[in-house]
Every structure is written in structure tokens, then in C-alpha cells.
Design an enzyme around this catalytic site. Structure first.
Site, mmCIF file in Angstrom:
data_model
loop_
_atom_site.group_PDB
_atom_site.id
_atom_site.type_symbol
_atom_site.label_atom_id
_atom_site.label_comp_id
_atom_site.label_asym_id
_atom_site.label_seq_id
_atom_site.Cartn_x
_atom_site.Cartn_y
_atom_site.Cartn_z
ATOM 1 N N GLY A 14 0.823 -1.210 0.000
ATOM 2 C CA GLY A 14 0.000 0.000 0.000
ATOM 3 C C GLY A 14 0.857 1.261 0.000
ATOM 4 C CE1 TYR A 150 -4.059 -12.990 3.251
ATOM 5 C CE2 TYR A 150 -3.304 -14.704 1.759
ATOM 6 C CZ TYR A 150 -3.306 -13.383 2.163
ATOM 7 O OH TYR A 150 -2.570 -12.446 1.467
HETATM 8 N N1 LIG Z 1 3.358 -9.799 1.554
HETATM 9 C C1 LIG Z 1 2.957 -10.843 0.854
HETATM 10 O O1 LIG Z 1 3.696 -11.845 0.712
HETATM 11 C C2 LIG Z 1 1.596 -10.815 0.171
HETATM 12 C C3 LIG Z 1 1.339 -11.766 -0.816
HETATM 13 C C4 LIG Z 1 0.113 -11.767 -1.459
HETATM 14 C C5 LIG Z 1 -0.836 -10.806 -1.131
HETATM 15 N N2 LIG Z 1 -0.572 -9.895 -0.159
HETATM 16 C C6 LIG Z 1 -1.621 -8.911 0.166
HETATM 17 O O2 LIG Z 1 -1.129 -7.609 -0.013
HETATM 18 C C7 LIG Z 1 -1.869 -6.704 0.790
HETATM 19 C C8 LIG Z 1 -0.909 -5.767 1.488
HETATM 20 O O3 LIG Z 1 -0.118 -6.519 2.394
HETATM 21 P P1 LIG Z 1 1.430 -6.234 2.609
HETATM 22 O O4 LIG Z 1 2.167 -7.406 2.126
HETATM 23 O O5 LIG Z 1 1.812 -4.904 2.091
HETATM 24 O O6 LIG Z 1 1.479 -6.304 4.209
HETATM 25 P P2 LIG Z 1 1.701 -5.178 5.307
HETATM 26 O O7 LIG Z 1 2.996 -4.479 5.115
HETATM 27 O O8 LIG Z 1 1.467 -5.858 6.604
HETATM 28 O O9 LIG Z 1 0.523 -4.138 5.019
HETATM 29 C C9 LIG Z 1 -0.805 -4.385 5.394
HETATM 30 C C10 LIG Z 1 -1.538 -3.067 5.465
HETATM 31 O O10 LIG Z 1 -2.912 -3.332 5.817
HETATM 32 C C11 LIG Z 1 -3.261 -2.482 6.902
HETATM 33 N N3 LIG Z 1 -4.276 -3.117 7.724
HETATM 34 C C12 LIG Z 1 -4.224 -4.338 8.330
HETATM 35 N N4 LIG Z 1 -5.324 -4.554 9.047
HETATM 36 C C13 LIG Z 1 -6.104 -3.444 8.901
HETATM 37 C C14 LIG Z 1 -7.369 -3.062 9.408
HETATM 38 N N5 LIG Z 1 -8.053 -3.846 10.248
HETATM 39 N N6 LIG Z 1 -7.879 -1.858 9.056
HETATM 40 C C15 LIG Z 1 -7.175 -1.042 8.228
HETATM 41 N N7 LIG Z 1 -5.976 -1.347 7.715
HETATM 42 C C16 LIG Z 1 -5.448 -2.538 8.054
HETATM 43 C C17 LIG Z 1 -1.952 -2.246 7.670
HETATM 44 O O11 LIG Z 1 -1.979 -1.014 8.360
HETATM 45 P P3 LIG Z 1 -2.252 -0.809 9.919
HETATM 46 O O12 LIG Z 1 -1.596 -1.936 10.656
HETATM 47 O O13 LIG Z 1 -1.648 0.534 10.178
HETATM 48 O O14 LIG Z 1 -3.735 -0.800 10.024
HETATM 49 C C18 LIG Z 1 -0.963 -2.136 6.503
HETATM 50 O O15 LIG Z 1 -0.952 -0.829 6.015
HETATM 51 C C19 LIG Z 1 -2.725 -7.564 1.734
HETATM 52 O O16 LIG Z 1 -4.052 -7.582 1.286
HETATM 53 C C20 LIG Z 1 -2.104 -8.949 1.604
HETATM 54 O O17 LIG Z 1 -3.056 -9.971 1.824
HETATM 55 C C21 LIG Z 1 0.624 -9.869 0.496
#
Ligand SMILES: NC(=O)c1ccc[n+]([C@@H]2O[C@H](COP(=O)([O-])OP(=O)(O)OC[C@H]3O[C@@H](n4cnc5c(N)ncnc54)[C@H](OP(=O)(O)O)[C@@H]3O)[C@@H](O)[C@H]2O)c1
Length: 265
Positions: A14, A150
Site C-alpha cells: 500500500g 485467507y
Molecule cells: N506480503 C505478501 O507476501 C503478500 C502476498 C500476497 C498478497 N498480499 C496482500 O497484499 C496486501 C498488502 O499486504 P502487505 O504485504 O503490504 O502487508 P503489510 O505491510 O502488513 O501491510 C498491510 C496493510 O494493511 C493495513 N491493515 C491491516 N489490518 C487493517 C485493518 N483492520 N484496518 C485497516 N488497515 C489494516 C496495515 O496497516 P495498519 O496496521 O496501520 O492498520 C498495513 O498498512 C494484503 O491484502 C495482503 O493480503 C501480500
């Protein structure tokens, strides 16, 4: 000025989207729970780019947070891009994980996305302009033990996005279901993944968050003929999914579901 609203913008994919879009001249609305992290990212962006950045603190797994998000979207006159990116993972079998956490995941990764799309689309349709990226995962195609809820929420986003695009076939509105593979971010830093060691996953399977954001936007902005709703960043991830799920060969071949999903009246 085009304007983008990004959920989950306080870290990882994000935050990477926010920087990419700032570079392209978008004004931004950044949403997440951690107010200070959002403020720091907003300040960093404003120091470098001549754009406006607003932050919104909201827990999108709660009714109050979802209502706040809907209200924010409804108040924006010129929403060009909505990125539903906020998400989290859990580690362990469904029956062993706290039900509250599973419901929070469904609220965040399905309900908040559905409600934000419903809030954004009437305005986009009126203007015949706008795009939505729903951040799914390659887990959508790989139902695996330890990932039941998930993967299912991410599969919902793929199906929902494909059908939405089919409904919008006669408009200029673009929908993308972004399906990243392993991505460096804070995703695996939570207590849930305290036993997870990134080094156990081969390095060539990992992507940087900014690479994922760049590839996603390039795919979204590609010519209509080259665009598919489901976008898996990186040929390794595409190959992985194509091998494990032959039915998804069309994804590897870039065959758009727009051509395969018909609107039934
Ligand atoms: N990293 C991977 O390997 C991977 C792979 C496939 C897909 N994804 C997807 O990519 C997306 C982004 O994840 P990321 O990898 O960038 O992980 P990340 O760095 O942990 O980011 C997750 C974001 O979601 C926010 N968030 C979590 N719970 C929330 C809530 N209840 N309300 C509002 N905001 C919330 C967090 O902010 P706050 O904690 O400040 O709320 C953070 O900004 C997710 O949908 C994840 O499923 C990730």
C-alpha cells in the site's frame, strides 16, 4: 489532478502504491489504523512531490471503520483510483485460530472491499472514468492447509473483480484483481508469523513491494487488448499458478475474462 484512495497504506504494498502514484501526480487519501505511520508516509511524500495527501485512521474490520471509509469515498468528487489493499494473514489451521480473528479477516478482506466498491462505483459510472484494484493473492488459486480463510477471502476478490469487470464491459472503468506472490513487507512480521523464517522460501520467489505496485499499475494502464482482470505480477508467480492449476493457463496466456464471462440478464 487525479485522486487515489489506498487502504492499508501505512506499510508494504500500500505504501509502495502511494509513492508510485505520487510520482505520477495523483493526490492521495491514505487509510490504515496506525495514525503515526500514515502521517510519516504522508509527510515523506509531501516533501518530495507537489501533491496533496490526506490520511484517514480507520480499522476496516469494524463497522465504524467501514462506515468512515464509505463516507470518505462518497465525499470525493473525482476518485480516479481505489486500491483495496489492506489485509493480514494468519498462521495455522482454521479450527485452531480464534474465530474473532477469522471474522475480522472476512470483514477486512471481503466486507470492506465490497462496501468501498459499492460506494465508489456510482460516481465512477456517472463519469465513465475510474479504476479499482482489489489486492488478492496467489493464495486465491492455492487452497492449502493453514491458509483456509485467507485463501478463501482472496478467491472471493478474484471472482468478485472478474464479475464486476464483466458488468462494466461497456464502460471505461477498469477493475484489477492483483494477485501477488511472496512480497517483502510487514505482512510476515506479525506475531502470527513469529515462527516464519523468510529464508525458508527461496529468494527468487520474493518480490519487492514497489515492484509489485509498479507492475500492477503498468498492467492497469495497458491497452485494453493487453489487459486482463486477474493480474499476477512476475512470470515466476504466473508459471507457478499455471503449473499448479492448469485451468488457469488462460491467466498465463493473458486471456481476458472479459472475453469469457458473459453478462446474463
Ligand atoms: N506480503 C505478501 O507476501 C503478500 C502476498 C500476497 C498478497 N498480499 C496482500 O497484499 C496486501 C498488502 O499486504 P502487505 O504485504 O503490504 O502487508 P503489510 O505491510 O502488513 O501491510 C498491510 C496493510 O494493511 C493495513 N491493515 C491491516 N489490518 C487493517 C485493518 N483492520 N484496518 C485497516 N488497515 C489494516 C496495515 O496497516 P495498519 O496496521 O496501520 O492498520 C498495513 O498498512 C494484503 O491484502 C495482503 O493480503 C501480500
Amino acid at each position: 489532478m487525479p485522486l487515489a484512495l489506498i487502504t492499508g497504506a501505512s506499510s508494504g504494498i500500500g505504501a509502495a502504491f502511494a509513492i508510485e502514484l505520487a510520482q505520477s501526480g495523483y493526490d492521495l487519501v491514505l487509510v490504515a489504523r496506525r495514525t503515526e505511520r500514515l502521517a510519516a508516509i504522508a509527510q515523506q511524500i509531501k516533501n518530495t512531490y507537489q501533491i496533496s495527501v490526506k490520511t484517514l485512521t480507520a480499522d476496516l474490520s469494524s463497522e465504524a471503520g467501514m462506515s468512515l471509509l464509505e463516507g470518505e469515498i462518497a465525499s470525493i468528487q473525482n476518485l480516479s483510483l481505489l486500491i483495496n489493499n489492506a489485509g493480514f494473514g494468519t498462521s495455522g489451521n482454521f479450527a485452531d485460530i480464534d474465530l474473532r480473528k477469522q471474522m475480522d479477516m472476512i470483514n477486512l478482506q471481503i466486507m470492506a472491499v465490497v462496501r468501498s466498491c459499492r460506494a465508489a462505483l456510482p460516481g465512477m459510472m456517472q463519469r465513465n472514468q475510474g479504476s479499482i484494484i482489489n489486492v488478492s493473492s496467489i493464495s486465491a488459486f492455492l487452497p492449502t492447509a493453514g491458509n483456509a480463510n485467507y485463501g478463501a477471502t482472496k478467491a472471493y476478490l478474484v471472482s468478485f473483480s472478474e464479475a464486476l469487470q464483466a458488468e462494466l464491459i461497456n464502460t471505461d472503468i477498469k477493475i484489477q484483481a492483483l494477485c501477488p506472490g511472496f512480497t517483502y513487507s510487514e505482512f510476515h512480521d506479525s506475531a502470527e508469523f513469529s515462527h516464519f523464517d523468510r529464508r525458508l522460501v527461496r529468494q527468487w520467489l520474493w518480490q519487492e513491494a514497489n515492484t509489485v505496485a509498479q507492475l500492477s499499475l503498468a498492467a492497469l494502464w495497458a491497452n485494453r487488448s493487453q489487459r486482463s482482470v486477474v493480474f499476477i505480477p512476475g512470470w515466476i508467480n504466473r508459471l507457478l499458478i499455471a503449473i499448479t492449476r492448469p485451468k488457469l493457463m488462460r491467466v498465463l496466456l493473458g486471456l481476458s475474462p472479459q472475453r469469457t464471462v458473459k453478462t446474463v440478464k
